[in-house]
Design a protein around this motif. Structure first.
Motif, PDB file in Angstrom:
ATOM      1  N   GLU A  44      48.254  37.085  10.849  1.00 40.56           N
ATOM      2  CA  GLU A  44      48.791  36.287   9.753  1.00 40.56           C
ATOM      3  C   GLU A  44      48.503  34.800   9.965  1.00 40.56           C
ATOM      4  O   GLU A  44      48.087  34.094   9.042  1.00 40.56           O
ATOM      5  CB  GLU A  44      50.302  36.537   9.655  1.00 40.56           C
ATOM      6  CG  GLU A  44      50.986  35.922   8.470  1.00 40.56           C
ATOM      7  CD  GLU A  44      52.470  36.238   8.477  1.00 40.56           C
ATOM      8  OE1 GLU A  44      53.176  35.775   9.406  1.00 40.56           O
ATOM      9  OE2 GLU A  44      52.935  36.957   7.575  1.00 40.56           O
ATOM     10  N   GLN A  45      48.721  34.329  11.195  1.00 41.75           N
ATOM     11  CA  GLN A  45      48.465  32.926  11.515  1.00 41.75           C
ATOM     12  C   GLN A  45      46.973  32.604  11.404  1.00 41.75           C
ATOM     13  O   GLN A  45      46.584  31.543  10.897  1.00 41.75           O
ATOM     14  CB  GLN A  45      48.960  32.609  12.923  1.00 41.75           C
ATOM     15  CG  GLN A  45      48.824  31.150  13.319  1.00 41.75           C
ATOM     16  CD  GLN A  45      49.389  30.892  14.704  1.00 41.75           C
ATOM     17  OE1 GLN A  45      49.729  31.819  15.430  1.00 41.75           O
ATOM     18  NE2 GLN A  45      49.506  29.633  15.078  1.00 41.75           N
ATOM     19  N   ARG A  81      46.022  32.371   7.734  1.00 36.52           N
ATOM     20  CA  ARG A  81      46.544  31.141   7.135  1.00 36.52           C
ATOM     21  C   ARG A  81      45.694  29.945   7.535  1.00 36.52           C
ATOM     22  O   ARG A  81      45.405  29.064   6.722  1.00 36.52           O
ATOM     23  CB  ARG A  81      47.995  30.932   7.543  1.00 36.52           C
ATOM     24  CG  ARG A  81      48.654  29.737   6.855  1.00 36.52           C
ATOM     25  CD  ARG A  81      50.107  29.548   7.279  1.00 36.52           C
ATOM     26  NE  ARG A  81      50.911  30.685   6.860  1.00 36.52           N
ATOM     27  CZ  ARG A  81      51.446  31.555   7.696  1.00 36.52           C
ATOM     28  NH1 ARG A  81      51.278  31.406   9.004  1.00 36.52           N
ATOM     29  NH2 ARG A  81      52.172  32.560   7.256  1.00 36.52           N
ATOM     30  N   HIS A  82      45.266  29.934   8.810  1.00 32.01           N
ATOM     31  CA  HIS A  82      44.428  28.831   9.301  1.00 32.01           C
ATOM     32  C   HIS A  82      43.078  28.813   8.581  1.00 32.01           C
ATOM     33  O   HIS A  82      42.578  27.745   8.208  1.00 32.01           O
ATOM     34  CB  HIS A  82      44.220  28.967  10.803  1.00 32.01           C
ATOM     35  CG  HIS A  82      43.300  27.944  11.398  1.00 32.01           C
ATOM     36  ND1 HIS A  82      43.680  26.646  11.620  1.00 32.01           N
ATOM     37  CD2 HIS A  82      41.983  28.040  11.794  1.00 32.01           C
ATOM     38  CE1 HIS A  82      42.668  25.959  12.121  1.00 32.01           C
ATOM     39  NE2 HIS A  82      41.633  26.795  12.249  1.00 32.01           N
ATOM     40  N   TYR A 125      58.692  30.341  12.051  1.00 34.25           N
ATOM     41  CA  TYR A 125      58.467  30.756  13.437  1.00 34.25           C
ATOM     42  C   TYR A 125      59.740  31.290  14.091  1.00 34.25           C
ATOM     43  O   TYR A 125      59.715  32.306  14.780  1.00 34.25           O
ATOM     44  CB  TYR A 125      57.927  29.563  14.236  1.00 34.25           C
ATOM     45  CG  TYR A 125      57.927  29.792  15.724  1.00 34.25           C
ATOM     46  CD1 TYR A 125      56.930  30.563  16.337  1.00 34.25           C
ATOM     47  CD2 TYR A 125      58.926  29.234  16.526  1.00 34.25           C
ATOM     48  CE1 TYR A 125      56.946  30.781  17.704  1.00 34.25           C
ATOM     49  CE2 TYR A 125      58.933  29.453  17.899  1.00 34.25           C
ATOM     50  CZ  TYR A 125      57.947  30.224  18.478  1.00 34.25           C
ATOM     51  OH  TYR A 125      57.957  30.446  19.835  1.00 34.25           O
TER      52      TYR A 125
END
Length: 238
Positions: free
Chosen positions: A230-231, A234-235, A190
């Motif tokens: 992207e987040q 990934r989740h 991050y």
């Protein structure tokens, strides 16, 4: 015949991918090229490469540029490769421009195409690759790669765009970018992403013209959307 200096930084790349990369240069239909293979301190030294201490891709590219003698520069990552007519097409199309921007195709390690990245505008692709640069123009402008950061190509591209070079865009997909989940970009934290966004915000506030503000704002928006996507992915994969 004008010469293209192809700069390939290498750091612990799988041998089969490096071999594919180098073979793609050897089989180019355009024969006037200079290969600059720069080993960024790999665990196993790369044969016939300029050996450097490990400092990251940005520093390796900056150092490798000192060895370039060609009329043009092209950056090629060691796990990627070029189509056989890439150099020929690029040299033919660049004309009197400072930079030629062409497209990329994202491929798997076994060469299967996943996505086409077409440069509808000069500001579409933030990668330093998939471009042909006039070496004289690069030497006359302060556009070296930012060292000790992640996403160094974004820093480089924004700096490049704000210099307003003469450019040409072609919808040719001659650069093959290998999708590698084990690459360094898959491990960026991050704080590193925040550092990039903060850098772009500072550039946005310091930009003096509407055109420069638009370039930086567009890049910042795309970067933030990329991080959100992207987040999200990934989740969903957890």
């Amino acid at each position: 015949m004008k010469t293209v200096s192809v700069i390939v930084p290498v750091y612990n790349v799988a041998p089969e991918l490096l071999q594919r990369c180098l073979l793609s240069i050897e089989v180019q239909t355009y024969r006037s090229w200079q290969l600059i293979l720069a080993d960024d301190g790999s665990d196993e030294p790369v044969p016939d490469a300029i050996r450097m201490p490990h400092r990251g891709q940005a520093a390796t590219r900056n150092e490798a540029l000192r060895y370039a003698t060609g009329d043009y520069i092209m950056f090629l990552d060691a796990d990627d490769y070029l189509l056989p007519d890439c150099l020929e097409t690029a040299v033919r199309e660049i004309g009197d421009n400072d930079i030629l921007q062409f497209g990329m195709q994202r491929v798997t390690k076994d060469g299967q195409q996943k996505q086409q990245l077409i440069p509808y505008t000069f500001y579409r692709l933030t990668s330093a690759c998939a471009r042909l640069y006039n070496r004289q123009w690069l030497e006359q402008h302060p556009v070296q790669f930012e060292e000790n950061v992640y996403y160094e190509d974004v820093y480089f591209s924004v700096r490049l765009w704000l210099l307003h070079p003469h450019y040409k865009i072609i919808r040719y997909l001659g650069y093959c970018y290998t999708v590698n989940p084990d690459s360094t970009t898959s491990e960026i934290h991050y704080q590193d992403k925040k550092a990039l966004c903060d850098h772009l915000r500072r550039q946005l506030h310091s930009a003096r013209t509407f055109a420069d503000k638009a370039i930086v704002a567009y890049t910042l928006l795309r970067v933030r959307l990329h991080f959100i996507k992207e987040q999200h992915n990934r989740h969903n994969n957890q």
